[in-house]
Design a protein around this motif. Structure first.
Motif, PDB file in Angstrom:
ATOM      1  N   TYR A  64      68.619  74.745 -11.699  1.00 24.49           N
ATOM      2  CA  TYR A  64      67.884  75.394 -12.793  1.00 24.49           C
ATOM      3  C   TYR A  64      67.998  74.628 -14.101  1.00 24.49           C
ATOM      4  O   TYR A  64      67.189  74.787 -14.997  1.00 24.49           O
ATOM      5  CB  TYR A  64      68.390  76.818 -13.025  1.00 24.49           C
ATOM      6  CG  TYR A  64      68.662  77.580 -11.761  1.00 24.49           C
ATOM      7  CD1 TYR A  64      67.606  78.046 -10.978  1.00 24.49           C
ATOM      8  CD2 TYR A  64      69.961  77.808 -11.330  1.00 24.49           C
ATOM      9  CE1 TYR A  64      67.849  78.726  -9.802  1.00 24.49           C
ATOM     10  CE2 TYR A  64      70.217  78.495 -10.160  1.00 24.49           C
ATOM     11  CZ  TYR A  64      69.159  78.947  -9.392  1.00 24.49           C
ATOM     12  OH  TYR A  64      69.402  79.599  -8.235  1.00 24.49           O
ATOM     13  N   ARG A  87      73.338  87.227 -18.962  1.00 24.76           N
ATOM     14  CA  ARG A  87      74.605  86.487 -18.874  1.00 24.76           C
ATOM     15  C   ARG A  87      75.242  86.676 -17.495  1.00 24.76           C
ATOM     16  O   ARG A  87      75.699  85.724 -16.880  1.00 24.76           O
ATOM     17  CB  ARG A  87      75.584  86.942 -19.971  1.00 24.76           C
ATOM     18  CG  ARG A  87      75.280  86.315 -21.337  1.00 24.76           C
ATOM     19  CD  ARG A  87      76.410  86.572 -22.337  1.00 24.76           C
ATOM     20  NE  ARG A  87      76.512  87.976 -22.741  1.00 24.76           N
ATOM     21  CZ  ARG A  87      75.801  88.524 -23.727  1.00 24.76           C
ATOM     22  NH1 ARG A  87      74.934  87.792 -24.417  1.00 24.76           N
ATOM     23  NH2 ARG A  87      75.940  89.796 -24.024  1.00 24.76           N
ATOM     24  N   GLN A 129      73.294  84.828 -14.665  1.00 29.60           N
ATOM     25  CA  GLN A 129      73.500  83.372 -14.700  1.00 29.60           C
ATOM     26  C   GLN A 129      74.829  82.989 -14.060  1.00 29.60           C
ATOM     27  O   GLN A 129      74.913  82.004 -13.333  1.00 29.60           O
ATOM     28  CB  GLN A 129      73.448  82.861 -16.134  1.00 29.60           C
ATOM     29  CG  GLN A 129      72.058  82.949 -16.718  1.00 29.60           C
ATOM     30  CD  GLN A 129      71.858  82.027 -17.911  1.00 29.60           C
ATOM     31  OE1 GLN A 129      72.353  80.913 -17.928  1.00 29.60           O
ATOM     32  NE2 GLN A 129      71.116  82.498 -18.900  1.00 29.60           N
ATOM     33  N   LEU A 164      68.316  82.283  -8.371  1.00 28.14           N
ATOM     34  CA  LEU A 164      68.000  82.905  -9.654  1.00 28.14           C
ATOM     35  C   LEU A 164      66.489  82.953  -9.894  1.00 28.14           C
ATOM     36  O   LEU A 164      65.815  81.937  -9.823  1.00 28.14           O
ATOM     37  CB  LEU A 164      68.682  82.105 -10.767  1.00 28.14           C
ATOM     38  CG  LEU A 164      68.515  82.606 -12.188  1.00 28.14           C
ATOM     39  CD1 LEU A 164      69.162  83.981 -12.349  1.00 28.14           C
ATOM     40  CD2 LEU A 164      69.129  81.624 -13.167  1.00 28.14           C
TER      41      LEU A 164
END
Ligand code: PLP
Ligand code: ZN
Length: 461
Positions: free
Chosen positions: A33, A216, A219, A229
């Motif tokens: 990512y 948060r 991640q 994700l």
């Protein structure tokens, strides 16, 4: 003549590249990512030289020929433009729910009321899960299907969401039997948004935090490579969303509006719209760019603040310090630390952009005003409309100019907002344009009286 859809896909390709300019590259089937060298976000880069070998007229003819009808899944607004999205993806791995191909409404009465001539509403919420998030999610989930088909172990796809991303993720995953996990800020999404992933069988986790808090956690979670994700920091979604610019231009008979106004939260969509226009220009499909207006809610306005502090001129080098997002009716853009702020600034710089904000009263009234002319606006679209009204009043956007407003979700997903406005029960707001229902006795006389009060005889125009 135009080649058949799949023959068309073969010569083109796309890959990840560091958006900050390092020479990092990766295949779209990698689980990555951010740039491992500079931690910057990635973007999908296309083999533009190959795309250019086909002329603009050929592209337009191909896209027109597929639009809303070509063999599955090429009738989709996104996959009809597959060569520009994820060319080398096997067509068999496309997970499509007929996204895109959304209506473009011409709001003449509204345009006149706000002192303009031509306002178009691109209804990205008229789609399977009711928001533009479908445009990106079809690409991301298709990529997951491709990765799984190649043997990559992906246990589940996860996202943090202000409501609409989770609805889209859950639906697309359900369509292909892929497990999904959604992290929602408890009490900060609408009932309609909450029930969508529940109905589609996602693992729905409500966290006692705001969106930025959920982001948060997700991640951290996706450091384990078998949890993929799905947030828009994942640039696959941007590739799907950018087709909205192409479709908009296509619906305007391949002409470019003067202005595009779009609400911004995490700022992936504004970046995507910019990318779409830039690619079209690079390929000669259009010969000029519209100006881009990003509209933020005053309650969650980190980009607005950063640009205002720089004298109103957006530039790619600006820092966007995070803010604590305050409660706003535009709950899907209640975001204080937008992950795509740099991407959006690049788009704003390239499209001579403006960032403006709207308060709660302004967004609510603007939504109601457009509704009076036939729209059915969600609060985020209200933010964009309120900003449009400001820029029209200020003379920045003028008569004779053509404006496209991106409507991001279906108003029905935000029925509390709409009912509250017309009942006059939204805290701290006055509903200037309210149109409450009228309780009447169940008799012809009472009904006729009510009609006469509202529409006096002889009052016809
Ligand atoms: C996600 C969303 C937005 C904001 O889009 P970003 O890409 O996060 O800026 C606006 N409106 C609605 C309805 C959304 O769901
Ligand atoms: Zn890098």
């Amino acid at each position: 003549m135009t080649p058949p859809p799949d023959a068309a896909a073969a010569p083109f390709s796309a890959w990840y590249r560091c958006a900050e300019g390092c020479d990092f590259r990766a295949e779209l089937t990698e689980v990555v990512y951010r740039c491992p060298r500079c931690q910057g976000l990635l973007e999908v880069e296309h083999d533009v030289a190959a795309l250019r070998r086909r002329g603009p007229e050929e592209w337009k003819a191909l896209f027109d020929q597929r639009y809303r009808r070509a063999p599955w899944p090429f009738g989709s607004g996104v996959w009809g433009k597959k060569e520009w999205v994820y060319p080398q993806l096997a067509a068999a791995n496309v997970v499509s729910m007929a996204e895109g191909a959304s209506p473009l409404l011409r709001l003449d009465g509204y345009a006149r009321e706000i002192g303009l001539d031509e306002v178009w509403l691109k209804e990205c919420g008229v789609t399977h899960t009711g928001s533009f998030k479908d445009l990106g999610m079809t690409v991301l989930v298709s990529a997951v299907k491709e990765m799984r088909a190649r043997g990559r172990a992906i246990r589940a796809v996860a996202c943090a969401s202000t409501g609409d991303t989770s609805a889209a993720l859950a639906a697309y995953c359900a369509a292909d039997g892929i497990p999904s996990v959604v992290l929602l800020p408890r009490g900060k999404v609408t009932v309609a948004q909450l029930v969508q992933p529940i109905a589609n069988g996602a693992l729905v986790l409500e966290l006692d935090t705001d969106f930025d808090g959920c982001m948060r956690v997700v991640q951290e979670l996706s450091r384990t490579p078998d949890i993929y994700l799905a947030n828009s920091m994942n640039s696959l979604r941007i590739e799907g969303q950018k087709t909205l610019s192409v479709e908009l231009v296509q619906q305007l008979d391949w002409t470019v509006p003067d202005w595009v106004v779009i609400p911004g939260g995490n700022l992936g969509n504004a970046s995507a719209v910019g990318r779409g226009f830039l690619l079209m220009r690079e390929l000669g499909v259009i010969d000029r760019l519209p100006r881009l207006v990003v509209a933020q809610a005053e309650q969650a306005n980190p980009l607005y603040r950063a640009v205002a502090a720089a004298g109103g001129r957006p530039s790619a080098s600006l820092e966007v310090p995070p803010v604590t997002a305050r409660k706003t009716l535009a709950s899907a853009i209640q975001i204080g630390a937008p992950v795509s702020s740099r991407r959006a600034l690049r788009a704003l710089e390239a499209l001579d952009g403006i960032v403006e904000q709207a308060g709660e009263q302004e967004l609510a009234d603007a939504a109601a005003r457009a509704d009076r002319h036939g729209a059915f606006s969600c609060p985020h679209t209200g933010v964009a409309l309120a900003v449009l009204e400001k820029l029209a009043a200020r003379g920045t956007i003028r008569r004779g100019e053509r404006v496209a407003v991106i409507s991001t979700a279906h108003g029905l997903k935000f029925s509390d907002f709409k009912v509250g406005y017309h009942e006059g029960t939204l805290p701290g707001l006055s509903s200037r344009l309210r149109n409450p229902s009228v309780p009447v006795a169940a008799t012809l006389g009472a009904v006729q009286d009510a009609i006469a009060r509202r529409f006096p005889a002889g009052g016809a125009r």
